[in-house]
Motif scaffolding. Sequence first.
Motif, mmCIF file in Angstrom:
data_model
loop_
_atom_site.group_PDB
_atom_site.id
_atom_site.type_symbol
_atom_site.label_atom_id
_atom_site.label_comp_id
_atom_site.label_asym_id
_atom_site.label_seq_id
_atom_site.Cartn_x
_atom_site.Cartn_y
_atom_site.Cartn_z
ATOM 1 N N LEU A 199 0.828 -1.208 0.000
ATOM 2 C CA LEU A 199 0.000 0.000 0.000
ATOM 3 C C LEU A 199 0.863 1.260 0.000
ATOM 4 C CD1 LEU A 199 -3.064 0.172 -0.052
ATOM 5 C CD2 LEU A 199 -3.031 0.608 2.398
ATOM 6 N N ASN A 200 1.911 1.253 0.831
ATOM 7 C CA ASN A 200 2.887 2.345 0.874
ATOM 8 C C ASN A 200 2.223 3.718 1.057
ATOM 9 O OD1 ASN A 200 5.541 3.229 0.918
ATOM 10 N ND2 ASN A 200 5.551 3.662 -1.289
ATOM 11 N N GLN A 201 1.243 3.778 1.946
ATOM 12 C CA GLN A 201 0.504 5.002 2.279
ATOM 13 C C GLN A 201 -0.248 5.604 1.097
ATOM 14 O OE1 GLN A 201 2.525 7.909 4.715
ATOM 15 N NE2 GLN A 201 3.515 6.361 5.982
ATOM 16 N N THR A 266 -17.345 -9.399 -2.908
ATOM 17 C CA THR A 266 -16.499 -10.304 -3.690
ATOM 18 C C THR A 266 -15.181 -9.610 -4.016
ATOM 19 O OG1 THR A 266 -18.458 -11.294 -4.701
ATOM 20 C CG2 THR A 266 -16.337 -11.672 -5.800
ATOM 21 N N PRO A 267 -14.051 -10.221 -3.708
ATOM 22 C CA PRO A 267 -12.748 -9.575 -3.959
ATOM 23 C C PRO A 267 -12.525 -9.296 -5.438
ATOM 24 C CG PRO A 267 -12.517 -11.475 -2.499
ATOM 25 C CD PRO A 267 -13.910 -11.525 -3.043
ATOM 26 N N SER A 268 -11.934 -8.145 -5.735
ATOM 27 C CA SER A 268 -11.550 -7.847 -7.109
ATOM 28 C C SER A 268 -10.257 -8.604 -7.427
ATOM 29 C CB SER A 268 -11.329 -6.342 -7.282
ATOM 30 O OG SER A 268 -10.238 -5.914 -6.471
ATOM 31 N N GLU A 269 -9.858 -8.535 -8.683
ATOM 32 C CA GLU A 269 -8.689 -9.302 -9.127
ATOM 33 C C GLU A 269 -7.412 -8.863 -8.428
ATOM 34 O OE1 GLU A 269 -6.288 -10.301 -13.297
ATOM 35 O OE2 GLU A 269 -8.241 -9.274 -13.321
ATOM 36 N N ASN A 270 -7.302 -7.568 -8.133
ATOM 37 C CA ASN A 270 -6.072 -7.047 -7.529
ATOM 38 C C ASN A 270 -6.279 -6.539 -6.105
ATOM 39 O OD1 ASN A 270 -4.354 -7.411 -9.872
ATOM 40 N ND2 ASN A 270 -5.533 -5.737 -10.817
ATOM 41 N N LEU A 271 -7.233 -7.120 -5.394
ATOM 42 C CA LEU A 271 -7.532 -6.660 -4.037
ATOM 43 C C LEU A 271 -6.311 -6.802 -3.121
ATOM 44 C CD1 LEU A 271 -9.428 -5.736 -1.754
ATOM 45 C CD2 LEU A 271 -10.106 -8.141 -1.478
ATOM 46 N N ILE A 272 -6.053 -5.722 -2.359
ATOM 47 C CA ILE A 272 -4.996 -5.720 -1.340
ATOM 48 C C ILE A 272 -5.652 -5.606 0.021
ATOM 49 C CG2 ILE A 272 -3.070 -4.409 -0.356
ATOM 50 C CD1 ILE A 272 -2.389 -3.460 -3.166
ATOM 51 N N ILE A 273 -5.211 -6.426 0.966
ATOM 52 C CA ILE A 273 -5.625 -6.249 2.356
ATOM 53 C C ILE A 273 -4.383 -5.880 3.162
ATOM 54 C CG2 ILE A 273 -5.386 -8.690 3.016
ATOM 55 C CD1 ILE A 273 -7.961 -8.213 4.754
ATOM 56 N N HIS A 274 -4.500 -4.818 3.934
ATOM 57 C CA HIS A 274 -3.352 -4.219 4.622
ATOM 58 C C HIS A 274 -3.495 -4.407 6.124
ATOM 59 C CE1 HIS A 274 0.105 -1.532 4.647
ATOM 60 N NE2 HIS A 274 -0.482 -0.725 5.516
ATOM 61 N N SER A 275 -2.467 -4.933 6.775
ATOM 62 C CA SER A 275 -2.520 -5.198 8.212
ATOM 63 C C SER A 275 -1.174 -4.907 8.861
ATOM 64 C CB SER A 275 -2.898 -6.663 8.466
ATOM 65 O OG SER A 275 -1.785 -7.514 8.187
ATOM 66 N N ASP A 276 -1.176 -5.011 10.194
ATOM 67 C CA ASP A 276 0.105 -4.901 10.886
ATOM 68 C C ASP A 276 0.792 -6.266 10.880
ATOM 69 O OD1 ASP A 276 -0.953 -6.492 12.940
ATOM 70 O OD2 ASP A 276 -1.501 -4.763 14.173
ATOM 71 N N ASP A 307 0.933 4.100 8.304
ATOM 72 C CA ASP A 307 0.705 3.151 7.223
ATOM 73 C C ASP A 307 -0.703 2.566 7.247
ATOM 74 O OD1 ASP A 307 3.103 3.442 6.005
ATOM 75 O OD2 ASP A 307 4.016 1.614 6.791
ATOM 76 N N ASN A 308 -1.352 2.586 8.399
ATOM 77 C CA ASN A 308 -2.698 2.013 8.493
ATOM 78 C C ASN A 308 -3.661 3.049 9.070
ATOM 79 O OD1 ASN A 308 -4.306 -0.103 7.808
ATOM 80 N ND2 ASN A 308 -3.848 -1.364 9.595
ATOM 81 N N GLY A 310 -6.286 4.548 7.952
ATOM 82 C CA GLY A 310 -7.727 4.397 7.758
ATOM 83 C C GLY A 310 -8.405 3.656 8.883
ATOM 84 N N ILE A 311 -7.923 2.451 9.176
ATOM 85 C CA ILE A 311 -8.554 1.642 10.224
ATOM 86 C C ILE A 311 -8.243 2.198 11.606
ATOM 87 C CG2 ILE A 311 -6.706 -0.056 10.551
ATOM 88 C CD1 ILE A 311 -10.470 -0.833 10.224
ATOM 89 N N GLU A 312 -7.078 2.821 11.763
ATOM 90 C CA GLU A 312 -6.758 3.471 13.033
ATOM 91 C C GLU A 312 -7.739 4.611 13.306
ATOM 92 O OE1 GLU A 312 -4.660 2.731 15.328
ATOM 93 O OE2 GLU A 312 -3.254 1.323 14.428
ATOM 94 N N SER A 313 -8.108 5.338 12.249
ATOM 95 C CA SER A 313 -9.066 6.429 12.387
ATOM 96 C C SER A 313 -10.434 5.908 12.821
ATOM 97 C CB SER A 313 -9.199 7.188 11.065
ATOM 98 O OG SER A 313 -10.178 8.186 11.160
ATOM 99 N N PHE A 314 -10.856 4.778 12.231
ATOM 100 C CA PHE A 314 -12.142 4.198 12.641
ATOM 101 C C PHE A 314 -12.125 3.801 14.105
ATOM 102 C CE2 PHE A 314 -14.314 0.194 13.640
ATOM 103 C CZ PHE A 314 -15.610 0.678 13.658
ATOM 104 N N HIS A 315 -11.063 3.121 14.529
ATOM 105 C CA HIS A 315 -10.985 2.689 15.927
ATOM 106 C C HIS A 315 -10.949 3.881 16.872
ATOM 107 C CE1 HIS A 315 -9.354 -1.557 14.786
ATOM 108 N NE2 HIS A 315 -10.661 -1.476 14.738
ATOM 109 N N ALA A 316 -10.298 4.967 16.451
ATOM 110 C CA ALA A 316 -10.276 6.176 17.278
ATOM 111 C C ALA A 316 -11.684 6.755 17.409
ATOM 112 C CB ALA A 316 -9.332 7.209 16.681
#
Length: 371
Positions: A199-201, A266-276, A307-308, A310-316
């Motif tokens: 993802l590289n931000q 349904t995942p797209s062909e190039n779906l990326i999932i980003h985690s710690d 780097d993450n 988006g999800i950090e913002s949701f949890h906040a």
Amino acid sequence: MNVQKIILDLNQSGQSVEELAEQYGIATQTIYRWKKLYTKNEATGMTEAEILAMKKEMARMQEENTILKKGFNHICSKVKSSDAFEFIQSNANDHDVKQMCTVYEAPKSSYYDWVNKKPSKRQSENARLSRLISGIYFENKGIYGAPKIHKILISRGENLSLKRVQKLFRKLGLRSITMKKYKPGKQAKVNSEGHKNLLNQDFATTSITQKWVTDITYIHTLKDGWTYLSTIQDLHTKKIIGWKFGKQMTKELVIETLDHALLNHTPSENLIIHSDLGSQYTSEAYEAKLKELNIRHSYIRKGCPYDNAGIESFHASLKKEEVYPSKAYESFEAAHMALFQYIEGFYNRKRIHSSIDYLIPNQMEELALQA
């Protein structure tokens, strides 16, 4: 705790079947079928008359409490009586005038003398706008401040400045309830060698199911101690498309979260999932699951929390808007119900986001599906 039990508990606590159906997108027939299957009258240990009397008394107490919260700035020391009268008038459609006069120790005769004085055009308009502002504020659990309420008013066709909304917001004694609190430290990470940051931000997207972000956050309960919420967010819509709540932070928890997301996406062909680099996300089972689904796995760089974001913002937001104002959850079950209400009933279906042009996640998803 499954969805049926949560919905029935909410219905038992006072929400109607129609309200629940509209709020959570479940057919009324389904909820009535759940009631017939799972509700037991003998479980209450109370007569219907006692339950109705109790609810009536609770409603009366809740109304008084709501009045006090709404009108705090109008009854504190050194305020003008006209301020209290203005508040009573602006809430006359929602609360009994006599009761409000009693609560605020305002003479009823003086109030009506004040009412009979013809207000100016500006005063009338301010009163109307104040009712709109109060309505939006309380409909959204006190989470929105003046800027977001201003955006909502503009979207509804009102023509007024942010400065005016801020002035009326202060005059009503309102403020966003969001608050910050200490957050427990994250779990230990594994060695980052060999785990690439794809993802590289770069959080930009053109549609749904291109980039997902995922993480686990801690929720404390009085009875069960620390519990764990695992979530997946689509970066395009900001929607929480998958979530699971558990008493242990395991690889099974994050796999179940992924399964939940896949139910309607349904995942797209190039779906990326980003985690710690937590052990749950680097486990063989999780990696095998992603490989089977042709989902590319991206990892946060060690020591780089942005780097993450988006999800950090949701949890906040979750912590500031739901968890911390609640003070403390009694048990795992109580926390689960509260999280269900926040995520499924409010965040995905009602909460506007400045990052998606003040749309709601479900609205953003619908637009993407129509494109």
